[in-house]
Scaffold this motif. Structure first.
Motif, PDB file in Angstrom:
ATOM      1  N   ALA A 156      -1.923   0.584  -7.798  1.00 46.67           N
ATOM      2  CA  ALA A 156      -3.051   1.461  -8.147  1.00 46.67           C
ATOM      3  C   ALA A 156      -3.784   1.908  -6.884  1.00 46.67           C
ATOM      4  O   ALA A 156      -4.165   3.077  -6.759  1.00 46.67           O
ATOM      5  CB  ALA A 156      -4.004   0.747  -9.102  1.00 46.67           C
ATOM      6  N   GLU A 157      -3.970   0.988  -5.959  1.00 42.22           N
ATOM      7  CA  GLU A 157      -4.639   1.338  -4.698  1.00 42.22           C
ATOM      8  C   GLU A 157      -3.749   2.260  -3.864  1.00 42.22           C
ATOM      9  O   GLU A 157      -4.237   3.194  -3.213  1.00 42.22           O
ATOM     10  CB  GLU A 157      -4.987   0.060  -3.922  1.00 42.22           C
ATOM     11  CG  GLU A 157      -5.918   0.270  -2.766  1.00 42.22           C
ATOM     12  CD  GLU A 157      -7.333   0.683  -3.147  1.00 42.22           C
ATOM     13  OE1 GLU A 157      -8.095   1.020  -2.230  1.00 42.22           O
ATOM     14  OE2 GLU A 157      -7.692   0.683  -4.344  1.00 42.22           O
ATOM     15  N   ALA A 158      -2.448   2.034  -3.900  1.00 42.32           N
ATOM     16  CA  ALA A 158      -1.517   2.912  -3.193  1.00 42.32           C
ATOM     17  C   ALA A 158      -1.631   4.338  -3.732  1.00 42.32           C
ATOM     18  O   ALA A 158      -1.744   5.298  -2.957  1.00 42.32           O
ATOM     19  CB  ALA A 158      -0.085   2.405  -3.345  1.00 42.32           C
ATOM     20  N   VAL A 159      -1.638   4.467  -5.049  1.00 42.49           N
ATOM     21  CA  VAL A 159      -1.745   5.790  -5.674  1.00 42.49           C
ATOM     22  C   VAL A 159      -3.062   6.450  -5.294  1.00 42.49           C
ATOM     23  O   VAL A 159      -3.109   7.650  -4.996  1.00 42.49           O
ATOM     24  CB  VAL A 159      -1.588   5.698  -7.203  1.00 42.49           C
ATOM     25  CG1 VAL A 159      -1.999   6.997  -7.891  1.00 42.49           C
ATOM     26  CG2 VAL A 159      -0.151   5.332  -7.562  1.00 42.49           C
ATOM     27  N   ARG A 160      -4.131   5.665  -5.255  1.00 47.67           N
ATOM     28  CA  ARG A 160      -5.443   6.215  -4.892  1.00 47.67           C
ATOM     29  C   ARG A 160      -5.400   6.841  -3.502  1.00 47.67           C
ATOM     30  O   ARG A 160      -5.868   7.964  -3.311  1.00 47.67           O
ATOM     31  CB  ARG A 160      -6.496   5.101  -4.937  1.00 47.67           C
ATOM     32  CG  ARG A 160      -7.904   5.579  -4.649  1.00 47.67           C
ATOM     33  CD  ARG A 160      -8.927   4.469  -4.903  1.00 47.67           C
ATOM     34  NE  ARG A 160      -9.144   3.611  -3.767  1.00 47.67           N
ATOM     35  CZ  ARG A 160     -10.022   3.873  -2.791  1.00 47.67           C
ATOM     36  NH1 ARG A 160     -10.741   4.964  -2.824  1.00 47.67           N
ATOM     37  NH2 ARG A 160     -10.177   3.034  -1.795  1.00 47.67           N
ATOM     38  N   TRP A 161      -4.785   6.160  -2.531  1.00 46.94           N
ATOM     39  CA  TRP A 161      -4.728   6.691  -1.166  1.00 46.94           C
ATOM     40  C   TRP A 161      -3.722   7.828  -1.048  1.00 46.94           C
ATOM     41  O   TRP A 161      -3.958   8.805  -0.337  1.00 46.94           O
ATOM     42  CB  TRP A 161      -4.446   5.570  -0.173  1.00 46.94           C
ATOM     43  CG  TRP A 161      -5.650   4.704  -0.014  1.00 46.94           C
ATOM     44  CD1 TRP A 161      -5.819   3.427  -0.467  1.00 46.94           C
ATOM     45  CD2 TRP A 161      -6.897   5.086   0.583  1.00 46.94           C
ATOM     46  NE1 TRP A 161      -7.081   2.994  -0.175  1.00 46.94           N
ATOM     47  CE2 TRP A 161      -7.767   3.984   0.477  1.00 46.94           C
ATOM     48  CE3 TRP A 161      -7.359   6.245   1.205  1.00 46.94           C
ATOM     49  CZ2 TRP A 161      -9.067   4.007   0.973  1.00 46.94           C
ATOM     50  CZ3 TRP A 161      -8.657   6.270   1.690  1.00 46.94           C
ATOM     51  CH2 TRP A 161      -9.490   5.159   1.580  1.00 46.94           C
ATOM     52  N   TYR A 162      -2.586   7.721  -1.738  1.00 48.11           N
ATOM     53  CA  TYR A 162      -1.626   8.830  -1.733  1.00 48.11           C
ATOM     54  C   TYR A 162      -2.276  10.095  -2.308  1.00 48.11           C
ATOM     55  O   TYR A 162      -2.066  11.198  -1.788  1.00 48.11           O
ATOM     56  CB  TYR A 162      -0.381   8.498  -2.552  1.00 48.11           C
ATOM     57  CG  TYR A 162       0.578   7.529  -1.916  1.00 48.11           C
ATOM     58  CD1 TYR A 162       0.956   7.628  -0.579  1.00 48.11           C
ATOM     59  CD2 TYR A 162       1.163   6.517  -2.670  1.00 48.11           C
ATOM     60  CE1 TYR A 162       1.864   6.751  -0.016  1.00 48.11           C
ATOM     61  CE2 TYR A 162       2.074   5.630  -2.119  1.00 48.11           C
ATOM     62  CZ  TYR A 162       2.418   5.752  -0.789  1.00 48.11           C
ATOM     63  OH  TYR A 162       3.326   4.885  -0.244  1.00 48.11           O
ATOM     64  N   ARG A 163      -3.051   9.948  -3.373  1.00 45.88           N
ATOM     65  CA  ARG A 163      -3.721  11.108  -3.982  1.00 45.88           C
ATOM     66  C   ARG A 163      -4.679  11.769  -3.002  1.00 45.88           C
ATOM     67  O   ARG A 163      -4.719  12.994  -2.890  1.00 45.88           O
ATOM     68  CB  ARG A 163      -4.503  10.692  -5.226  1.00 45.88           C
ATOM     69  CG  ARG A 163      -3.706  10.675  -6.478  1.00 45.88           C
ATOM     70  CD  ARG A 163      -4.608  10.584  -7.702  1.00 45.88           C
ATOM     71  NE  ARG A 163      -3.799  10.663  -8.888  1.00 45.88           N
ATOM     72  CZ  ARG A 163      -3.831   9.805  -9.880  1.00 45.88           C
ATOM     73  NH1 ARG A 163      -4.657   8.780  -9.846  1.00 45.88           N
ATOM     74  NH2 ARG A 163      -3.048   9.956 -10.928  1.00 45.88           N
TER      75      ARG A 163
END
Length: 87
Positions: free
Chosen positions: A59-66
């Motif tokens: 979830a944190e990875a997706v947040r930064w990728y976004r």
């Protein structure tokens, strides 16, 4: 599709392990990412995705990728698409 995502994850994990991310490096990366640096945001997404220098957290990875993708970072866009995430 899942095999492509797995391949990407393995490649990124190996690349990141070569960098030997220290706690100081992660802190610096987090600061740059928080200040809007798209490359740092993408790299921090990689760290969270692979659990390199931080606890693995998709979830944190997706947040930064976004955040990176919203600034036009091509790799972040590709990763999100491979993950099946709408950004």
């Amino acid at each position: 599709m899942k095999s492509l995502v797995h391949f990407f994850a393995v490649v990124m994990k190996r690349l990141l392990s070569l960098l030997s991310l220290s706690a100081q490096t992660i802190d610096e990366l987090k600061t740059r990412a928080a200040n809007g640096d798209a490359e740092a945001q993408n790299n921090l997404g990689n760290c969270y995705y692979n659990g390199e220098g931080v606890t693995k957290d998709y979830a944190e990875a997706v947040r930064w990728y976004r955040k990176a993708a919203e600034q036009g970072h091509a790799n972040a866009k590709i990763v999100l698409n491979l993950m099946g995430v709408v950004w």
